[in-house]
Every structure is written in C-alpha cells, then in structure tokens.
Design a protein around this motif. Sequence first.
Motif, PDB file in Angstrom:
ATOM      1  N   VAL A   8       0.861  -1.187   0.000  1.00  0.00           N
ATOM      2  CA  VAL A   8       0.000   0.000   0.000  1.00  0.00           C
ATOM      3  C   VAL A   8       0.895   1.234   0.000  1.00  0.00           C
ATOM      4  CG1 VAL A   8      -1.815   1.264   1.223  1.00  0.00           C
ATOM      5  CG2 VAL A   8      -1.757  -1.232   1.335  1.00  0.00           C
ATOM      6  N   ILE A  27      -2.310  -1.417  -3.551  1.00  0.00           N
ATOM      7  CA  ILE A  27      -3.296  -0.331  -3.522  1.00  0.00           C
ATOM      8  C   ILE A  27      -2.549   0.985  -3.362  1.00  0.00           C
ATOM      9  CG2 ILE A  27      -5.196   0.693  -2.199  1.00  0.00           C
ATOM     10  CD1 ILE A  27      -5.933  -2.225  -1.389  1.00  0.00           C
ATOM     11  N   TYR A  29      -3.302   5.100  -2.624  1.00  0.00           N
ATOM     12  CA  TYR A  29      -4.206   6.194  -2.283  1.00  0.00           C
ATOM     13  C   TYR A  29      -3.535   7.472  -2.762  1.00  0.00           C
ATOM     14  CZ  TYR A  29      -6.354   2.821   0.921  1.00  0.00           C
ATOM     15  OH  TYR A  29      -6.961   1.712   1.476  1.00  0.00           O
ATOM     16  N   VAL A  46      -6.462  -0.272 -14.257  1.00  0.00           N
ATOM     17  CA  VAL A  46      -6.759   0.043 -12.857  1.00  0.00           C
ATOM     18  C   VAL A  46      -8.141   0.660 -12.708  1.00  0.00           C
ATOM     19  CG1 VAL A  46      -4.353   0.355 -12.165  1.00  0.00           C
ATOM     20  CG2 VAL A  46      -5.671   2.326 -12.942  1.00  0.00           C
ATOM     21  N   ASP A  56     -10.675   1.381   4.450  1.00  0.00           N
ATOM     22  CA  ASP A  56      -9.785   2.192   3.615  1.00  0.00           C
ATOM     23  C   ASP A  56      -9.513   3.543   4.265  1.00  0.00           C
ATOM     24  OD1 ASP A  56      -9.578   0.269   1.590  1.00  0.00           O
ATOM     25  OD2 ASP A  56     -11.264   1.100   0.462  1.00  0.00           O
ATOM     26  N   LYS A  92      -8.694   6.000  -4.480  1.00  0.00           N
ATOM     27  CA  LYS A  92      -8.100   4.672  -4.299  1.00  0.00           C
ATOM     28  C   LYS A  92      -7.858   4.073  -5.681  1.00  0.00           C
ATOM     29  CE  LYS A  92      -9.000   0.152  -2.237  1.00  0.00           C
ATOM     30  NZ  LYS A  92     -10.012  -0.661  -1.507  1.00  0.00           N
ATOM     31  N   THR A  94      -6.640   0.734  -7.684  1.00  0.00           N
ATOM     32  CA  THR A  94      -6.437  -0.706  -7.535  1.00  0.00           C
ATOM     33  C   THR A  94      -6.393  -1.351  -8.913  1.00  0.00           C
ATOM     34  OG1 THR A  94      -7.857  -0.584  -5.569  1.00  0.00           O
ATOM     35  CG2 THR A  94      -7.254  -2.774  -6.336  1.00  0.00           C
ATOM     36  N   TYR A  98      -6.163  -7.475  -9.694  1.00  0.00           N
ATOM     37  CA  TYR A  98      -5.848  -7.601  -8.266  1.00  0.00           C
ATOM     38  C   TYR A  98      -7.121  -7.442  -7.439  1.00  0.00           C
ATOM     39  CZ  TYR A  98      -3.399  -6.658  -3.835  1.00  0.00           C
ATOM     40  OH  TYR A  98      -2.937  -6.691  -2.539  1.00  0.00           O
ATOM     41  N   LYS A  99      -7.932  -6.481  -7.815  1.00  0.00           N
ATOM     42  CA  LYS A  99      -9.197  -6.229  -7.116  1.00  0.00           C
ATOM     43  C   LYS A  99     -10.110  -7.449  -7.223  1.00  0.00           C
ATOM     44  CE  LYS A  99     -12.869  -2.775  -6.921  1.00  0.00           C
ATOM     45  NZ  LYS A  99     -13.364  -1.508  -7.498  1.00  0.00           N
TER      46      LYS A  99
END
Length: 106
Positions: A8, A27, A29, A46, A56, A92, A94, A98-99
């Motif tokens: 992250v 992830i 941010y 993404v 989150d 966010k 992602t 992956y999500k």
Amino acid sequence: CEYMTGGVVVVLGKTGVNFAAGMSGGIAYIYDRDQKLDLRSNLDTVDLEPVIDGDDVCQLKAMIENHFKYTASKKAGNILKDWKNFLPLFVKVTPIEYKQALLEKK
C-alpha cells in the motif's frame, strides 16, 4: 507505482501521466487535489474509486498520521487538521485483476 506488485502506498504529491501503467498489485491512495487523476492514469488496467470504505479510510488516515509523526510534513499536518474536507480529494487506485482476486478471496 509503475512496477508495484503489492503493498500500500499513499501519494501526497503530484502524479505524472500514465499513472499506474504496469501496476499489477497493491493499492495506492492518491491525493488528487485537482481531481484530474483519471486523465493521467492508465484506466485500462486500474480502477479509480473514492475512499469511502471504513477500512480504507482508517488505513489511509493511519498512514498519513505515521508520515506526519516521522517527518513533520506540513502537507500531512494540514490534511490531518482538516480531514473531513481533504478526504474526498483522495482516490483509491487498484489494479483490476488484483481487485477481482481480492474479492474472490473474500
């Protein structure tokens, strides 16, 4: 985050063009002050979404608090002082695959 495969990250500064190209995991941010991250990101790979999930929000705030604690960053301090107004400016990021993997794991 070009070669990011996990973990992250919080970005409080500006991002370049084609952000997240090659990002296959993890992830990010992003503080999207001008709300134009979608124009600078690789949206083929993404998802961009507001930071509204409670977990989150907690993770993002804790990471910014740690950054402030260890660096005394003025930007981090200002964000924390006015958290309610700054939070909607975070996005966010992602990777799509992956999500999906995370959702399947749940």
